[in-house]
Design a protein around this motif. Structure first.
Motif, PDB file in Angstrom:
ATOM      1  N   LEU A  51       0.860  -1.255  -0.111  1.00 20.36           N
ATOM      2  CA  LEU A  51       0.095  -0.009  -0.079  1.00 20.36           C
ATOM      3  C   LEU A  51       1.019   1.239  -0.055  1.00 20.36           C
ATOM      4  CD1 LEU A  51      -2.605  -1.005   2.775  1.00 20.36           C
ATOM      5  CD2 LEU A  51      -2.827  -1.119   0.252  1.00 20.36           C
ATOM      6  N   GLY A  52       0.256   2.261  -0.677  1.00 24.70           N
ATOM      7  CA  GLY A  52       1.018   3.567  -0.448  1.00 24.70           C
ATOM      8  C   GLY A  52       1.085   4.368  -1.575  1.00 24.70           C
ATOM      9  N   LYS A  53       1.161   3.767  -2.846  1.00 22.23           N
ATOM     10  CA  LYS A  53       1.388   4.542  -4.104  1.00 22.23           C
ATOM     11  C   LYS A  53       0.267   5.672  -4.020  1.00 22.23           C
ATOM     12  CE  LYS A  53       2.572   4.001  -9.067  1.00 22.23           C
ATOM     13  NZ  LYS A  53       2.228   3.369 -10.046  1.00 22.23           N
ATOM     14  N   PHE A  54      -0.990   5.087  -3.861  1.00 24.21           N
ATOM     15  CA  PHE A  54      -2.086   5.808  -3.726  1.00 24.21           C
ATOM     16  C   PHE A  54      -2.028   6.668  -2.447  1.00 24.21           C
ATOM     17  CE2 PHE A  54      -6.450   7.417  -2.763  1.00 24.21           C
ATOM     18  CZ  PHE A  54      -7.086   7.511  -3.924  1.00 24.21           C
ATOM     19  N   PRO A  55      -1.988   8.055  -2.271  1.00 25.92           N
ATOM     20  CA  PRO A  55      -1.828   8.877  -1.266  1.00 25.92           C
ATOM     21  C   PRO A  55      -3.088   8.587  -0.199  1.00 25.92           C
ATOM     22  CG  PRO A  55      -2.083  10.242  -3.152  1.00 25.92           C
ATOM     23  CD  PRO A  55      -2.322   8.920  -3.554  1.00 25.92           C
ATOM     24  N   LEU A  56      -2.749   8.149   1.131  1.00 28.95           N
ATOM     25  CA  LEU A  56      -3.523   7.891   2.340  1.00 28.95           C
ATOM     26  C   LEU A  56      -4.356   9.015   2.474  1.00 28.95           C
ATOM     27  CD1 LEU A  56      -4.325   5.816   4.272  1.00 28.95           C
ATOM     28  CD2 LEU A  56      -2.414   6.753   5.650  1.00 28.95           C
ATOM     29  N   PRO A  57      -5.714   9.055   2.402  1.00 24.65           N
ATOM     30  CA  PRO A  57      -6.526  10.064   2.686  1.00 24.65           C
ATOM     31  C   PRO A  57      -6.320  10.132   4.393  1.00 24.65           C
ATOM     32  CG  PRO A  57      -7.505   8.782   1.373  1.00 24.65           C
ATOM     33  CD  PRO A  57      -6.484   8.020   1.573  1.00 24.65           C
ATOM     34  N   VAL A  58      -6.509  11.146   5.090  1.00 25.05           N
ATOM     35  CA  VAL A  58      -6.918  11.287   6.515  1.00 25.05           C
ATOM     36  C   VAL A  58      -7.839  12.366   6.710  1.00 25.05           C
ATOM     37  CG1 VAL A  58      -5.789  11.834   8.716  1.00 25.05           C
ATOM     38  CG2 VAL A  58      -4.329  10.574   6.778  1.00 25.05           C
ATOM     39  N   GLU A  59      -8.902  11.822   7.504  1.00 18.72           N
ATOM     40  CA  GLU A  59      -9.754  12.845   7.762  1.00 18.72           C
ATOM     41  C   GLU A  59      -9.453  13.435   8.984  1.00 18.72           C
ATOM     42  OE1 GLU A  59     -13.895  11.863   7.146  1.00 18.72           O
ATOM     43  OE2 GLU A  59     -14.635  13.559   8.324  1.00 18.72           O
ATOM     44  N   ASN A  96       3.952   9.547  -0.437  1.00 20.25           N
ATOM     45  CA  ASN A  96       5.222   8.869  -0.150  1.00 20.25           C
ATOM     46  C   ASN A  96       5.498   8.190   1.149  1.00 20.25           C
ATOM     47  OD1 ASN A  96       5.952  10.187  -2.673  1.00 20.25           O
ATOM     48  ND2 ASN A  96       6.389  12.036  -1.718  1.00 20.25           N
ATOM     49  N   LEU A  97       4.074   7.577   1.578  1.00 15.61           N
ATOM     50  CA  LEU A  97       4.417   6.943   2.769  1.00 15.61           C
ATOM     51  C   LEU A  97       4.833   5.371   2.504  1.00 15.61           C
ATOM     52  CD1 LEU A  97       1.133   7.613   4.984  1.00 15.61           C
ATOM     53  CD2 LEU A  97       3.331   7.851   5.736  1.00 15.61           C
ATOM     54  N   LYS A  98       5.784   4.776   3.350  1.00  9.26           N
ATOM     55  CA  LYS A  98       6.245   3.425   3.174  1.00  9.26           C
ATOM     56  C   LYS A  98       5.432   2.755   4.113  1.00  9.26           C
ATOM     57  CE  LYS A  98      10.737   2.694   1.690  1.00  9.26           C
ATOM     58  NZ  LYS A  98      11.263   3.870   0.958  1.00  9.26           N
ATOM     59  N   ILE A  99       4.417   2.083   3.758  1.00 10.43           N
ATOM     60  CA  ILE A  99       3.460   1.308   4.603  1.00 10.43           C
ATOM     61  C   ILE A  99       3.675  -0.078   4.678  1.00 10.43           C
ATOM     62  CG2 ILE A  99       1.104   0.897   5.076  1.00 10.43           C
ATOM     63  CD1 ILE A  99       0.187   3.221   3.336  1.00 10.43           C
ATOM     64  N   LEU A 100       4.806  -0.501   5.398  1.00 14.58           N
ATOM     65  CA  LEU A 100       5.297  -1.738   5.632  1.00 14.58           C
ATOM     66  C   LEU A 100       4.324  -2.341   6.701  1.00 14.58           C
ATOM     67  CD1 LEU A 100       9.161  -1.033   5.865  1.00 14.58           C
ATOM     68  CD2 LEU A 100       7.867  -1.715   3.973  1.00 14.58           C
ATOM     69  N   ASP A 101       3.892  -1.738   7.561  1.00 13.99           N
ATOM     70  CA  ASP A 101       2.947  -2.480   8.732  1.00 13.99           C
ATOM     71  C   ASP A 101       1.574  -1.770   8.806  1.00 13.99           C
ATOM     72  OD1 ASP A 101       1.946  -3.464  10.911  1.00 13.99           O
ATOM     73  OD2 ASP A 101       3.502  -3.456  12.056  1.00 13.99           O
ATOM     74  N   PRO A 102       0.767  -2.048   7.900  1.00 17.52           N
ATOM     75  CA  PRO A 102      -0.391  -1.263   7.798  1.00 17.52           C
ATOM     76  C   PRO A 102      -1.325  -1.314   9.188  1.00 17.52           C
ATOM     77  CG  PRO A 102      -0.657  -2.754   5.945  1.00 17.52           C
ATOM     78  CD  PRO A 102       0.775  -3.212   6.770  1.00 17.52           C
ATOM     79  N   VAL A 103      -1.491  -2.463   9.901  1.00 18.72           N
ATOM     80  CA  VAL A 103      -2.180  -2.387  10.938  1.00 18.72           C
ATOM     81  C   VAL A 103      -1.615  -1.061  11.939  1.00 18.72           C
ATOM     82  CG1 VAL A 103      -2.781  -3.784  12.968  1.00 18.72           C
ATOM     83  CG2 VAL A 103      -2.791  -4.831  10.861  1.00 18.72           C
ATOM     84  N   GLU A 104      -0.189  -1.189  12.185  1.00 20.68           N
ATOM     85  CA  GLU A 104       0.424  -0.194  13.010  1.00 20.68           C
ATOM     86  C   GLU A 104       0.240   1.006  12.624  1.00 20.68           C
ATOM     87  OE1 GLU A 104       1.577  -0.978  15.831  1.00 20.68           O
ATOM     88  OE2 GLU A 104       2.605   1.000  16.561  1.00 20.68           O
ATOM     89  N   LEU A 105       0.319   1.402  11.393  1.00 20.92           N
ATOM     90  CA  LEU A 105       0.259   2.728  10.787  1.00 20.92           C
ATOM     91  C   LEU A 105      -0.885   3.322  11.144  1.00 20.92           C
ATOM     92  CD1 LEU A 105       1.956   4.954   9.835  1.00 20.92           C
ATOM     93  CD2 LEU A 105       1.465   4.476   7.411  1.00 20.92           C
ATOM     94  N   GLU A 106      -1.889   2.314  10.845  1.00 16.32           N
ATOM     95  CA  GLU A 106      -3.296   2.808  11.244  1.00 16.32           C
ATOM     96  C   GLU A 106      -3.535   3.234  12.568  1.00 16.32           C
ATOM     97  OE1 GLU A 106      -6.339  -0.302  10.112  1.00 16.32           O
ATOM     98  OE2 GLU A 106      -8.094   1.076  10.745  1.00 16.32           O
ATOM     99  N   LYS A 107      -3.055   2.456  13.489  1.00 13.69           N
ATOM    100  CA  LYS A 107      -3.296   2.727  14.770  1.00 13.69           C
ATOM    101  C   LYS A 107      -2.391   4.058  15.197  1.00 13.69           C
ATOM    102  CE  LYS A 107      -1.482  -0.031  17.561  1.00 13.69           C
ATOM    103  NZ  LYS A 107      -1.246  -1.345  18.150  1.00 13.69           N
ATOM    104  N   GLN A 108      -1.165   4.371  14.639  1.00 10.30           N
ATOM    105  CA  GLN A 108      -0.527   5.385  14.948  1.00 10.30           C
ATOM    106  C   GLN A 108      -1.083   6.809  14.529  1.00 10.30           C
ATOM    107  OE1 GLN A 108       3.179   4.103  13.161  1.00 10.30           O
ATOM    108  NE2 GLN A 108       4.522   5.356  14.783  1.00 10.30           N
ATOM    109  N   ILE A 109      -1.782   6.698  13.279  1.00 10.03           N
ATOM    110  CA  ILE A 109      -2.197   7.744  12.678  1.00 10.03           C
ATOM    111  C   ILE A 109      -3.619   8.305  13.323  1.00 10.03           C
ATOM    112  CG2 ILE A 109      -3.007   8.982  10.488  1.00 10.03           C
ATOM    113  CD1 ILE A 109      -1.149   7.392   8.748  1.00 10.03           C
ATOM    114  N   ASN A 110      -4.430   7.206  13.778  1.00  6.68           N
ATOM    115  CA  ASN A 110      -5.414   7.564  14.630  1.00  6.68           C
ATOM    116  C   ASN A 110      -5.374   8.103  15.818  1.00  6.68           C
ATOM    117  OD1 ASN A 110      -7.189   6.900  12.516  1.00  6.68           O
ATOM    118  ND2 ASN A 110      -7.500   4.805  13.258  1.00  6.68           N
TER     119      ASN A 110
END
Ligand code: 5RP
Length: 218
Positions: free
Chosen positions: A126-134, A173-187
């Motif tokens: 994941l990550g080529k598509f820019p990650l939307p954050v509300e 340009n995010l390197k999303i190696l661990d999507p579960v962890e990054l989801e938690k971190q951003i939230n």
């Protein structure tokens, strides 16, 4: 088949997951719009829909499909939605249509997430598509600075206000190696309502429109 035909085929395949007399969770986007059209043909066989956006609600109602408030229903069988990117682990990026928060809420209540895509959405990482954050509007600059610290390049989606009255930062340009962890971190960033990583709760079934028909991934 072109991309639209593949979307249409995946959407049509999702109709076979709709149980008689059930409540159906409905996502948002061009692929889901084909699903809504198909759902209209069997509207007398279902109880109602629960919608993830004002746009889908408008379309559902225009076709005579009843839309229920999520608070007035319990758990239901399926949520059908598209994705901007999906991996083999069924982790997704969503929110290209800015509906990510309501999508995540409706998806959380459904037993199964049926993801309908054309094959351009399948990615190794994941990550080529820019990650939307509300984001809550007053927190926009602060959240952007925090996202920079995570290695991303946030871009304000100008002119877009979500159904919840918030704004969107698209993180490049995010390197999303661990999507579960990054989801938690951003939230966890104060001011973030939700982010478009659907990893903790990914898809259960993926229906992929391809040149050789619809491929089902379970
Ligand atoms: C909207 C979404 C959509 O599911 C995603 O953007 C895919 O859209 P489309 O079916 O138009 O390609 O997350 O917020």
């Amino acid at each position: 088949m072109d991309q639209d035909q593949k979307k249409r085929a995946a959407a049509a395949a999702a109709l076979s997951y709709v149980q008689p007399d059930s409540i159906v969770g409905v996502g948002t986007g061009s692929t889901v719009n084909y699903f809504i059209e198909g759902l209209a043909d069997i509207k007398n066989d279902i109880q109602a829909a629960v919608s993830s956006s004002e746009e889908s609600t408008k379309r559902l109602k225009a076709l005579g499909i009843e839309v229920m408030d999520l608070n007035s229903v319990g758990n239901f069988d399926i949520y059908v939605d598209g994705a901007d990117e999906i991996t083999e682990h069924k982790h997704m990026i969503k929110g290209g249509g800015a509906a990510l928060t309501r999508e995540k809420i409706v998806a959380a209540v459904a037993d199964q997430f049926i993801c309908i895509i054309d094959d351009t959405k399948q990615v190794p990482m994941l990550g080529k598509f820019p990650l939307p954050v509300e984001v809550i509007p007053m927190a926009r600059s602060y959240v952007a600075r925090e996202l920079l610290k995570l290695g991303g390049d946030p871009v304000y989606r100008e002119g877009v206000i979500t159904d919840n009255g918030n704004v969107i930062l698209d993180v490049h340009n995010l390197k999303i190696l661990d999507p579960v962890e990054l989801e938690k971190q951003i939230n966890a960033i104060v001011g973030v309502v939700t982010n478009g990583l659907f990893a903790k709760r990914g898809a259960n079934v993926v229906l992929v429109g391809t040149d050789s028909g619809v491929v089902t991934i379970k």
